[in-house]
Design a protein around this motif. Structure first.
Motif, PDB file in Angstrom:
ATOM      1  N   VAL A   1       0.496  -1.213   0.195  1.00 40.88           N
ATOM      2  CA  VAL A   1      -0.416  -0.055  -0.114  1.00 40.88           C
ATOM      3  C   VAL A   1       0.593   1.141  -0.309  1.00 40.88           C
ATOM      4  N   GLU A   2       0.783   2.249  -0.923  1.00 43.98           N
ATOM      5  CA  GLU A   2       1.595   3.130  -1.032  1.00 43.98           C
ATOM      6  C   GLU A   2       0.739   4.525  -0.264  1.00 43.98           C
ATOM      7  N   ARG A   3      -0.469   4.849  -0.430  1.00 44.01           N
ATOM      8  CA  ARG A   3      -1.494   5.244  -0.578  1.00 44.01           C
ATOM      9  C   ARG A   3      -2.917   5.588   0.802  1.00 44.01           C
ATOM     10  N   ALA A   4      -2.473   5.817   1.898  1.00 38.92           N
ATOM     11  CA  ALA A   4      -3.646   5.496   2.310  1.00 38.92           C
ATOM     12  C   ALA A   4      -4.655   7.063   2.668  1.00 38.92           C
TER      13      ALA A   4
ATOM     14  N   VAL B   1      -3.395  10.440   2.757  1.00 41.09           N
ATOM     15  CA  VAL B   1      -3.453  11.271   1.077  1.00 41.09           C
ATOM     16  C   VAL B   1      -4.991  11.931   2.370  1.00 41.09           C
ATOM     17  N   GLU B   2      -5.705  11.928   2.504  1.00 40.58           N
ATOM     18  CA  GLU B   2      -6.206  12.041   3.410  1.00 40.58           C
ATOM     19  C   GLU B   2      -7.210  11.591   4.361  1.00 40.58           C
ATOM     20  N   ARG B   3      -7.350  12.363   5.765  1.00 34.99           N
ATOM     21  CA  ARG B   3      -7.569  12.305   7.030  1.00 34.99           C
ATOM     22  C   ARG B   3      -9.464  12.997   6.972  1.00 34.99           C
ATOM     23  N   GLY B   4     -10.202  12.019   7.961  1.00 32.16           N
ATOM     24  CA  GLY B   4     -11.361  12.047   8.099  1.00 32.16           C
ATOM     25  C   GLY B   4     -12.075  11.331   9.425  1.00 32.16           C
TER      26      GLY B   4
ATOM     27  N   PRO C   1     -13.950  13.210  -0.177  1.00 34.35           N
ATOM     28  CA  PRO C   1     -12.379  13.585  -0.445  1.00 34.35           C
ATOM     29  C   PRO C   1     -12.016  12.369  -0.456  1.00 34.35           C
ATOM     30  N   VAL C   2     -12.159  11.191   0.332  1.00 38.33           N
ATOM     31  CA  VAL C   2     -11.833   9.600   0.785  1.00 38.33           C
ATOM     32  C   VAL C   2     -11.497   9.672  -1.145  1.00 38.33           C
ATOM     33  N   ALA C   3     -13.098   9.633  -1.795  1.00 33.92           N
ATOM     34  CA  ALA C   3     -12.929   8.999  -2.977  1.00 33.92           C
ATOM     35  C   ALA C   3     -11.791  10.042  -4.088  1.00 33.92           C
ATOM     36  N   ALA C   4     -12.446  11.305  -3.280  1.00 35.54           N
ATOM     37  CA  ALA C   4     -10.949  11.984  -4.421  1.00 35.54           C
ATOM     38  C   ALA C   4      -9.941  11.854  -4.069  1.00 35.54           C
ATOM     39  N   SER C   5      -9.252  11.369  -3.565  1.00 30.10           N
ATOM     40  CA  SER C   5      -7.723  11.206  -2.917  1.00 30.10           C
ATOM     41  C   SER C   5      -7.068   9.958  -3.721  1.00 30.10           C
ATOM     42  N   HIS C   6      -7.891   9.071  -4.493  1.00 34.47           N
ATOM     43  CA  HIS C   6      -7.298   7.851  -5.016  1.00 34.47           C
ATOM     44  C   HIS C   6      -5.862   6.859  -4.008  1.00 34.47           C
ATOM     45  N   ALA C   7      -6.996   6.978  -3.232  1.00 39.17           N
ATOM     46  CA  ALA C   7      -5.978   5.504  -1.842  1.00 39.17           C
ATOM     47  C   ALA C   7      -6.371   5.276  -2.286  1.00 39.17           C
ATOM     48  N   ASP C   8      -4.830   3.885  -2.181  1.00 40.00           N
ATOM     49  CA  ASP C   8      -5.052   2.564  -2.650  1.00 40.00           C
ATOM     50  C   ASP C   8      -5.578   1.618  -1.235  1.00 40.00           C
ATOM     51  N   ALA C   9      -5.677   1.896  -0.091  1.00 39.72           N
ATOM     52  CA  ALA C   9      -6.440   1.441   0.698  1.00 39.72           C
ATOM     53  C   ALA C   9      -7.408   2.399   2.308  1.00 39.72           C
ATOM     54  N   VAL C  10      -8.315   1.919   3.170  1.00 39.87           N
ATOM     55  CA  VAL C  10      -8.291   3.447   3.923  1.00 39.87           C
ATOM     56  C   VAL C  10      -8.889   2.585   5.290  1.00 39.87           C
ATOM     57  N   VAL C  11      -8.196   2.959   6.161  1.00 37.68           N
ATOM     58  CA  VAL C  11      -8.309   2.194   7.289  1.00 37.68           C
ATOM     59  C   VAL C  11      -9.248   3.166   8.148  1.00 37.68           C
TER      60      VAL C  11
END
Length: 279
Positions: A40-43, A72-75, A90-100
């Motif tokens: 995972v590179e972008r979270a 790349v995003e935190r909410g 904002p998570v959708a717009a961040s192009h994250a590889d994974a979501v914590v």
């Protein structure tokens, strides 16, 4: 005993306390390591309200970035909200590889059920220990969390005699994970109180109780398990040194009450059920 909300930077020894589970910092770091091991590179990090969720998220962020990842995003999920679409956008717009996700089971389930706004058929979720519960899985579309990974404190006696004895006592109910830590905590306090001498006033001095807890959780003397408490108390009355080795493993505590050997484990979601790490 199960949830340690405080972050290490805020801990001092001015007040006696102890925690049997790994700290939020340790659990968050373990989750970050899992993410990096899976490339995972972008979270994106989504956290519920409360000190524990915040501490988990802070730890994940710090460790993930130290390992070369990018947050790349935190909410934040407001407790009792009717929808979390505004948090997901904002998570959708961040192009994250994974979501914590570090939140309560009900808030977490609501958010995931609305996660179609992410625009992907399969989002890779990484889940906090509080989501390792049937309450979460019973309230979420199972297809949305299939393959999700999480971390939790490790328990050593889940397949031993304790679950059967617990079920016999409580009309067939199986123990939740917190039961193992609460049992160990009460056993530790019980042995420590017997070990502590009363002050001249006939009361317990908290500093002496604190010292006794650390001693009973140490490694000196005879080792006694969760089903040997009666014998352990008898041996202490006879003057023997006894230490408690509980359902959650050795209870060695640091000077300020943190567990020095608290171990984490990995779990996942498969076919709507929690699957424990087998190695």
């Amino acid at each position: 005993p199960l949830v340690g909300a405080v972050e290490e930077s805020a801990v001092d020894c001015s007040h006696p306390w102890f925690r049997l589970a790994p700290s939020a910092k340790a659990l968050g770091e373990a989750l970050a390591k899992q993410m990096r091991s899976h490339q995972v590179e972008r979270a994106a990090l989504l956290e519920g309200e409360g000190a524990y969720n915040r501490a988990i998220a802070n730890s994940v962020a710090a460790r993930f970035q130290s390992l070369g990842g990018l947050v790349v995003e935190r909410g934040t999920l407001t407790d009792g909200a009717q929808s979390y679409v505004d948090v997901l956008a904002p998570v959708a717009a961040s192009h994250a590889d994974a979501v914590v996700l570090a939140a309560s089971p009900l808030s977490g389930a609501l958010l995931i059920n609305e996660s179609s706004v992410l625009g992907r058929n399969a989002t890779q979720w990484y889940l906090s220990p509080l989501l390792k519960t049937d309450l979460f899985l019973q309230n979420v579309d199972p297809s949305r969390v299939e393959g999700a990974l999480g971390v939790a404190p490790k328990i050593y006696e889940q397949k031993g005699a304790f679950p059967a004895d617990f079920a016999h006592r409580w009309q067939g109910d199986q123990p939740l994970e917190g039961a193992y830590f609460y049992y160990d905590a009460v056993a530790l306090v019980g042995l420590a109180l017997q070990r502590t001498s009363l002050a001249n006033s006939g009361t317990f001095d908290y500093e002496n109780v604190e010292a006794s807890i650390l001693a009973v959780a140490g490694a000196e003397g005879e080792s006694k398990g969760w089903d040997e408490l009666e014998d352990a108390l008898a041996r202490q009355r006879d003057g023997a040194r006894v230490h408690y080795s509980g359902l959650t493993g050795p209870l060695l505590l640091g000077r300020c009450g943190d567990r020095r050997l608290g171990v984490t484990t990995v779990w996942s979601v498969a076919e709507g059920r929690v699957v424990e790490e087998t190695k």
